[in-house]
Design an enzyme around this catalytic site. Structure first.
Site, PDB file in Angstrom:
ATOM      1  N   GLY A 353      -2.655 -13.927  14.371  1.00 31.19           N
ATOM      2  CA  GLY A 353      -2.851 -14.816  13.231  1.00 31.19           C
ATOM      3  C   GLY A 353      -3.190 -16.214  13.680  1.00 31.19           C
ATOM      4  O   GLY A 353      -3.078 -16.547  14.867  1.00 31.19           O
ATOM      5  N   PRO A 354      -3.613 -17.054  12.755  1.00 25.92           N
ATOM      6  CA  PRO A 354      -3.990 -18.428  13.120  1.00 25.92           C
ATOM      7  C   PRO A 354      -2.782 -19.229  13.581  1.00 25.92           C
ATOM      8  O   PRO A 354      -1.636 -18.828  13.368  1.00 25.92           O
ATOM      9  CB  PRO A 354      -4.583 -18.983  11.810  1.00 25.92           C
ATOM     10  CG  PRO A 354      -4.034 -18.114  10.733  1.00 25.92           C
ATOM     11  CD  PRO A 354      -3.809 -16.774  11.327  1.00 25.92           C
ATOM     12  N   PRO A 355      -3.016 -20.390  14.222  1.00 25.80           N
ATOM     13  CA  PRO A 355      -1.896 -21.202  14.707  1.00 25.80           C
ATOM     14  C   PRO A 355      -1.021 -21.696  13.562  1.00 25.80           C
ATOM     15  O   PRO A 355      -1.500 -22.003  12.471  1.00 25.80           O
ATOM     16  CB  PRO A 355      -2.592 -22.378  15.417  1.00 25.80           C
ATOM     17  CG  PRO A 355      -3.987 -21.917  15.676  1.00 25.80           C
ATOM     18  CD  PRO A 355      -4.319 -20.956  14.594  1.00 25.80           C
ATOM     19  N   GLY A 358       3.864 -18.989  12.187  1.00 28.53           N
ATOM     20  CA  GLY A 358       5.221 -18.545  12.469  1.00 28.53           C
ATOM     21  C   GLY A 358       5.331 -17.304  13.320  1.00 28.53           C
ATOM     22  O   GLY A 358       6.337 -16.598  13.243  1.00 28.53           O
ATOM     23  N   SER A 676     -21.508 -12.984   5.468  1.00 25.00           N
ATOM     24  CA  SER A 676     -20.935 -12.855   4.124  1.00 25.00           C
ATOM     25  C   SER A 676     -21.564 -13.797   3.104  1.00 25.00           C
ATOM     26  O   SER A 676     -21.148 -13.820   1.947  1.00 25.00           O
ATOM     27  CB  SER A 676     -19.426 -13.087   4.173  1.00 25.00           C
ATOM     28  OG  SER A 676     -19.132 -14.387   4.623  1.00 25.00           O
ATOM     29  N   LYS A 719     -10.478 -16.499   1.267  1.00 23.37           N
ATOM     30  CA  LYS A 719     -11.580 -16.921   0.407  1.00 23.37           C
ATOM     31  C   LYS A 719     -11.136 -16.989  -1.058  1.00 23.37           C
ATOM     32  O   LYS A 719     -11.516 -17.914  -1.792  1.00 23.37           O
ATOM     33  CB  LYS A 719     -12.755 -15.949   0.571  1.00 23.37           C
ATOM     34  CG  LYS A 719     -13.406 -16.002   1.948  1.00 23.37           C
ATOM     35  CD  LYS A 719     -14.496 -14.956   2.080  1.00 23.37           C
ATOM     36  CE  LYS A 719     -15.133 -15.003   3.457  1.00 23.37           C
ATOM     37  NZ  LYS A 719     -16.181 -13.983   3.624  1.00 23.37           N
TER      38      LYS A 719
END
Length: 784
Positions: A353-355, A358, A676, A719
């Site tokens: 997951g992104p920074p 958690g 996309s 999105k």
């Protein structure tokens, strides 16, 4: 002398040492330019030019600070040492004279004229060879530093140049003298010089022998005293009068009290016996003692008792983290299977997951939930295999790798071991740490993990290994195959609000020395803090912003002698300044050629406007806004679809020959790419060319084929949240993304009218308004 030839090769300066042709040399390399020269040589033909520098203390010698004659060598072996050092084994091939130094990208290169020794067949040469051999034999008898094999080997040599170089490398003591000898290109003259040196060194050896004889007699007296003291101590031990705190005895008692495996016990006993034969205080004694300490300090047989109460695990996870329901559910499933199987041979979990979302704190919560020790190892930037497996203990300053060090730190055979940032590992000439991780993370192999320093099997099969990563793109495929990926998504605005209210603000208030309720803030103010001052997938920046509010509040309370403070929107602006992020409001009226698209970024979703404007021209399609190759191809595919369906759209068949079309995506300084935006670009083109207006309360995403099919995309949750924040009412998505709607909170889904499109015509029907009826003279005439 044979005709010399020239070569261009990397230059490695030597200080305090010298290499002659026909000999081998070990030396350590630490200077960056020297390491770069080695790398360049290894990538080409493994040939390198070794030349001495004139001043040893010069750290980065310039070409004029190097001698003009050196040795062309072939690299035979390269070994990594601790502390970014490299040990090299080279073999000298021939002398070389520098014709011209050339500055390379990272190291010094030079054009070298190579000199091969001429063949000597004269009687004078043969006599000189025999004289040299006799003198060397006399020197060997006097010095007693030369083996009989070397004397016999020299007898079998016939070439004057080879004999002279071999003797020079073993006899000449000063490197300046060696340099002068290296610069002599005539082999017979070199033999004359070496004969003179042999005669001188033989005389010196005779003198040294006399001095050594005197010293030996003195040492023998001291040695006799030492042996007598050792015998006395042995007699005292036999009589029970010895010192119970004897180091060797203490180590043996520790070993007997430690439940080692058979191989570790045999290794430990061997080392304890060895230090009994070594003088205390010697380097070898310290190395062996440190090695035994490492073996005995590992947590052999020590385990913490698992607490696999699923209700308690849920309570810990809910207490530490808000949201992340799917992640928590997968962790509970993992613990349930562990409780059923009672062994650890399950999948290695990898939280992706992104920074700031958690991931690391989730693993800490897992360790707390199962009552295990927690060890964290950051793999960011690790590019040396020795970081994982350790260094051989034969190297000076060697130590175990970080796996064994972590196990010692845990003090348990079954900790939760976190490999943080596993996607940030790299590899170079020092090895591939990702490949070393394959054994560690394979339950079929890690029961007998061998560290290079320890050289004994250590059981890692009871360790709960968990990894984290920001992206799986850079993780090698074999390593990725050993892990089960669990996606930790970015937080919604509502989740951030609850995290700020329940966790971050109470934590920061306590850390800034204030009690609960000292700083108060309404939900509306918290939402403003989230929307106007942070833009991220996680909550790290939000926590720093909360800390800033607490600092400002502490100053206000002290200066005004207040006991509490309610932070309003006006005071928030005073504390944090002007809003860092603003969102453009949606256009109220439908517009031609302007379409709201949705994009995924590393900090969450964003809404992008796509602008399209036709103008008189020759059919050129111009794309601006720093678009990537994939997005440019999507625009070309969209334009081709419009041309193919020009009749259905009410356009002239050759419309493109009379128009230039400019497509622009604002925020031109930000790179944009991905497929996309296909449906968005098509809608913008159709609107601009047909004059039909686009609803500005609608946003869309989806990839489009040349046939007009709408394909699924990724990042739908992010999105959708971006569209929700922007106030969009109609959301157009690919029909195949229907399954992803489950991940979106119900209050967000219910906000939209969601159109699930399979074909581009469905997108156009939902986004474009009908054509406006024309008015004017021509229409009235038609009505008559």
């Amino acid at each position: 002398m044979a005709n010399p030839k020239t070569m261009v090769m990397p230059v490695l300066p030597l200080r305090g040492t010298m290499l002659f042709p026909g000999t081998v040399l070990h030396f350590d390399v630490a200077r960056p330019r020297s390491i770069a020269a080695l790398e360049q040589a290894m990538m080409k033909d493994q040939k390198i030019f070794l030349v001495a520098q004139k001043q040893e203390e010069t750290e980065e010698p310039a070409p004029e600070q190097l001698y003009g004659v050196g040795t062309v060598a072939s690299i035979r072996q390269v070994m990594n040492l601790p502390g970014e050092h490299i040990r090299v084994l080279v073999e000298g091939e021939s002398r070389g004279t520098v014709l011209e130094f050339r500055e390379g990208e990272n190291c010094l290169n030079a054009e070298i004229q190579i000199h091969r020794d001429r063949t000597v067949r004269s009687n004078e040469g043969k006599a000189m060879v025999r004289t040299t051999q006799d003198l060397f034999e006399q020197y060997a008898r006097s010095s007693q530093r030369v083996s009989a094999d070397m004397v016999e080997g020299l007898r079998s040599m016939e070439k004057p140049g080879e004999i002279a170089d071999l003797l020079a490398s073993n006899i000449l003591p000063k490197w300046q003298e060696r340099q002068e000898f290296l610069e002599e290109l005539d082999p017979l003259k070199r033999l004359e010089k070496i004969c003179a040196v042999l005669m001188r060194e033989t005389d010196l050896a005779d003198t040294e022998k006399e001095i050594q004889s005197r010293i030996r007699r003195q040492v023998e007296r001291n040695q006799k005293d030492y042996y007598l003291r050792e015998q006395l101590r042995a007699i005292q031990n036999e009589l029970g009068e010895g010192d119970d705190a004897d180091e060797q005895s203490a180590l043996r008692k520790r070993m007997e009290a430690t439940p080692l495996n058979e191989e570790a016990r045999a290794k430990c006993e061997k080392e304890i016996d060895r230090i009994g034969r070594i003088a205390p205080g010697s380097p070898e004694y310290i190395v062996s003692e440190t090695y035994i300490d490492w073996i005995l300090e590992l947590p052999w047989g020590k385990e913490t008792e698992d607490s696999l109460d699923l209700a308690r695990a849920r309570e810990v996870l809910d207490r530490e983290h808000y949201g992340l329901e799917k992640v928590k559910e997968r962790i509970i499933e993992y613990l349930a299977v562990l409780q059923m199987k009672q062994n650890m041979k399950g999948p290695i979990l990898c939280f992706v997951g992104p920074p700031g979302v958690g991931k690391t704190s989730i693993v800490k919560a897992i360790a707390e939930a199962v009552n295990r020790k927690f060890v964290r190892m950051s793999l960011g930037g690790v590019r040396d295999e020795a970081e994982i497996r350790g260094h051989r203990k034969t190297y000076i300053g060697s130590m175990p790798g970080r796996i064994i060090t972590g196990m010692k730190q845990a003090g348990s055979m079954n900790p939760v071991f976190l490999f943080d940032e596993i996607d940030k590992m790299a590899s170079d000439f020092r090895g591939d740490p990702a490949s070393a991780m394959l054994e560690v993370l394979d339950a079929e192999q890690n029961f007998a993990f061998r560290d290079h320093y320890m050289e004994i099997p250590f059981d890692l099969s009871k360790v709960m290994f968990i990894t984290t990563a920001n992206s799986v793109e850079t993780i090698p495929e074999p390593l990725l195959d050993r892990m089960e990926l669990i996606e930790v998504p970015s937080y919604t605005e509502e989740e951030k609000l609850q995290i700020l209210k329940r966790h971050l603000m109470p934590k920061q208030i306590a850390e800034h020395g204030m009690t609960a309720g000292t700083v108060k803030m309404s939900d509306a103010v918290m939402k403003k803090m989230i929307e106007d001052y942070t833009r991220e997938a996680g909550v790290r920046t939000l926590e720093r912003t909360a800390a800033k509010v607490c600092r400002k509040s502490a100053v206000y309370l002290l200066e005004n002698r207040k006991k509490s403070l309610t932070v309003t929107q006006e005071r928030l602006h005073e504390f944090l300044g002007a809003a860092r992020y603003t969102r453009e409001p949606l256009e109220k009226e439908a517009r031609v050629g302007i379409v709201n698209g949705l994009a995924w970024t590393s900090v969450g979703g964003e809404m992008l406007e796509v602008e399209c404007s036709p103008m008189p021209g020759k059919g050129n399609l111009k794309l601006t806004g720093q678009l990537g190759d994939v997005m440019k191809e999507s625009a070309e595919a969209a334009f081709s679809w419009v041309r193919t369906h020009s009749g259905e759209l009410g356009l002239e068949e050759d419309f493109y020959t009379k128009l230039d079309i400019h497509v622009h995506i604002p925020e031109g300084a930000v790179p944009k790419d991905g497929p996309s935006a296909g449906v968005t670009l098509t809608t913008a083109l159709v609107s601009a060319l047909t004059g039909r207006k686009v609803r500005q309360d609608a946003a869309m995403t989806g990839e489009m084929t040349l046939r007009g099919r709408v394909l699924p995309i990724g990042g739908l949750k992010e999105k959708t949240l971006a569209a929700y924040r922007a106030g969009v009412r109609t959301l157009i998505i690919p029909a195949e993304n229907h399954k992803d709607l489950e991940e979106i909170p119900a209050y967000v889904r219910d906000h939209f009218k969601i159109v699930e499109a399979e074909e581009i015509q469905q997108v156009l029907e939902a986004a474009l308004l009908p054509r406006e009826k024309k008015t004017g003279a021509k229409e009235k005439k038609h009505g008559d």
